[in-house]
Write a protein that holds these residues in place. Structure first.
Motif, short mmCIF file in Angstrom:
data_model
loop_
_atom_site.label_atom_id
_atom_site.label_comp_id
_atom_site.label_asym_id
_atom_site.label_seq_id
_atom_site.Cartn_x
_atom_site.Cartn_y
_atom_site.Cartn_z
N LYS A 82 37.20 25.30 -1.94
CA LYS A 82 37.29 24.43 -0.68
C LYS A 82 36.74 25.32 0.58
O LYS A 82 36.09 24.60 1.47
N GLY A 83 37.16 26.42 0.59
CA GLY A 83 37.05 27.40 1.88
C GLY A 83 35.35 27.57 1.80
O GLY A 83 34.80 27.51 3.15
N GLU A 84 34.60 27.99 0.82
CA GLU A 84 33.48 28.12 0.95
C GLU A 84 32.72 26.73 1.22
O GLU A 84 31.34 26.68 1.64
N VAL A 85 33.09 25.80 0.55
CA VAL A 85 32.29 24.29 1.05
C VAL A 85 32.55 24.15 2.30
O VAL A 85 31.54 23.44 3.00
N ALA A 86 33.54 24.21 2.99
CA ALA A 86 33.94 24.15 4.40
C ALA A 86 33.03 24.84 5.12
O ALA A 86 32.06 24.28 5.99
N ARG A 87 32.64 26.07 4.75
CA ARG A 87 31.59 27.11 5.58
C ARG A 87 30.28 26.49 5.45
O ARG A 87 29.57 26.61 6.44
N PHE A 88 29.91 26.18 4.08
CA PHE A 88 28.61 25.67 4.20
C PHE A 88 28.35 24.49 4.87
O PHE A 88 27.36 24.35 5.63
N GLU A 89 29.27 23.35 4.81
CA GLU A 89 29.13 22.59 6.12
C GLU A 89 29.04 22.73 7.32
O GLU A 89 28.35 21.90 8.23
N LYS A 90 30.11 23.51 7.59
CA LYS A 90 29.88 24.03 9.12
C LYS A 90 28.53 24.60 9.43
O LYS A 90 28.26 24.33 10.59
N TYR A 91 27.98 25.48 8.82
CA TYR A 91 26.85 26.17 9.07
C TYR A 91 25.56 24.98 8.71
O TYR A 91 24.82 24.93 9.76
N MET A 92 25.60 24.22 7.91
CA MET A 92 24.60 23.21 7.66
C MET A 92 24.51 21.86 8.43
O MET A 92 23.70 21.29 8.60
N LEU A 93 25.80 21.79 8.72
CA LEU A 93 25.96 20.09 9.51
C LEU A 93 26.61 20.34 10.58
O LEU A 93 26.66 19.24 11.45
N ALA B 40 38.46 19.93 7.52
CA ALA B 40 38.67 20.35 9.00
C ALA B 40 40.03 21.49 8.79
O ALA B 40 39.95 22.28 9.88
N ASP B 41 40.90 21.21 8.17
CA ASP B 41 42.14 22.13 8.17
C ASP B 41 41.98 23.44 7.47
O ASP B 41 42.99 24.12 7.33
N VAL B 42 40.84 23.32 6.55
CA VAL B 42 40.70 24.83 5.74
C VAL B 42 40.17 26.04 6.78
O VAL B 42 39.15 25.64 7.36
#
Length: 390
Positions: free
Chosen positions: A368-379, A386-388
């Motif tokens: 979940k943390g890596e997918v959150a990072r992916f979305e923050k960089y890409m999107l 948001a809470d991760v």
């Protein structure tokens, strides 16, 4: 007793026989088998010897992190595939379908292992024909689904238009041999499939799947299974006598610096992806990428950490198919406690509607943390996570 000792005793005492492929029905079929199937007097499932004998299991075959396995559901390390399915689903048709797919995967493993590789292709026998090994795998899977009698429609990357299998209960989409172009290099390759209830393979999402699975053909041959509403993703190891035995359950994907960046050419005209890959390098992530989607995603389940990315750019278009690859793998990863981000929309790979059989997309799998990072960089943001903390 240690877990390894208990597992060894379980294997030595197991007497559950692998189910043979069902005989074809005499009538009522609208599916026409390929020429090689019709010409062959012996089913493709005869490719592996099924001699019954006790097997020796090394303790290293059991994950150190698999000491507690769904005890409340009575699933245990060392269970056979049939024992697992009896617990995981009450539906006999789904059990039959997953068993049939496991038989095909067992035979494909033999065909891959014995393929003859030349300068342009790897080939093996299918009935009385010599075919490219990915086409051999394709034929074996269609054959397995036909003779299961529980499959209504099936399609594959090689045959994207659905074929009537003559059965009823489920429809299946599959990539017969992902990574077929690297078979000659002896890298791990695999089969991916998703199972949908009913007779529709469009107008559905990955979340509608009843089950998903993949076969991984490498130094070990494993069958990885996820069943809807049954927590966890389960890894079965092929034994010398042809049986599948449970060796690992994954219920949590944790954080860890392991990355597999697909389509790296996109970094040249996708600045967001360039920044993300640069972050992985600056933070000294370990690079583990083979170019085969099956092993590159499978390692997330095995290591219980990491991230896989494959994105697009103005000059590198989407190649991954939602129906045949992305949605089934999303169920495997998310059932294991991981997450996915699909189609550049910040949504799960299970929530994108399949509108065409050959629909292409981009994807990220991981913790979940890596997918959150992916979305923050890409999107620019990750609303779902948001809470991760990343």
């Amino acid at each position: 007793l240690t877990m390894a000792t208990a597992f060894a005793k379980k294997v030595a005492s197991s007497t559950v026989a692998s189910r043979p492929a069902a005989a074809p029905r005499a009538s009522g079929r609208t599916y026409t088998a390929p020429k090689a199937v019709m010409a062959s007097a012996v089913s493709g499932f005869s490719g592996v010897s099924m001699a019954r004998k006790n097997v020796s299991v090394r303790s290293s075959g059991v994950s150190r992190r698999s000491t507690v396995v769904a005890q409340a559901a009575h699933v245990n390390i060392g269970d056979s595939l049939s024992e697992f399915l009896a617990v995981a689903t009450p539906d006999p048709k789904l059990r039959q379908l997953m068993t049939s797919m496991s038989e095909a995967i067992r035979t494909i493993a033999h065909k891959v292992r014995t393929a003859s590789c030349g300068g342009t292709a790897c080939v093996n026998s299918f009935g009385d024909e010599q075919l490219a090994v990915d086409m051999v795998a394709d034929g074996l899977l269609f054959e397995a689904l036909k003779y299961s009698h529980v499959c209504s429609w099936a399609c594959s990357e090689e045959v994207p238009d659905p074929v009537n299998m003559g059965g009823s209960g489920y429809s299946v989409a599959f990539d017969p041999l992902d990574g077929s172009s690297i078979v000659d290099t002896n890298f791990a390759v695999g089969t991916i499939f998703g199972v949908w209830p009913g007779d529709k393979l469009t107008g559905v999402t990955g979340r509608d799947q009843a089950a998903a699975g993949m076969g991984v053909y490498g130094p070990r041959t494993v069958f990885v299974v996820a069943i809807k509403d049954f927590p966890g993703t389960y890894e079965f190891l092929l034994q010398d006598d042809g049986k599948w035995l449970l060796v690992k359950e994954t219920t949590e994907i944790g954080e860890g610096k392991l990355f597999a960046p697909g389509n790296l050419r996109a970094i040249f005209d996708n600045p967001e992806y360039n920044k993300l890959v640069s972050y992985y390098l600056e933070e000294q992530y370990t690079l583990r990428y083979t170019g085969g989607m099956v092993p590159d995603v499978f390692q997330i389940l095995v290591k219980e950490k990491g991230v896989f990315t494959n994105v697009t750019s103005p000059t590198t278009k989407a190649k991954l198919r939602l129906l045949f690859e992305v949605a089934p793998l999303a169920l495997l990863v998310e059932n294991a406690g991981g997450a996915s981000s699909c189609d550049g929309l910040g949504v799960s790979g299970l929530d994108v509607e399949v509108t065409a059989h050959d629909q292409r997309t981009q994807i990220c799998y991981g913790s979940k943390g890596e997918v959150a990072r992916f979305e923050k960089y890409m999107l620019g943001e990750s609303k779902r996570f948001a809470d991760v903390k990343v």
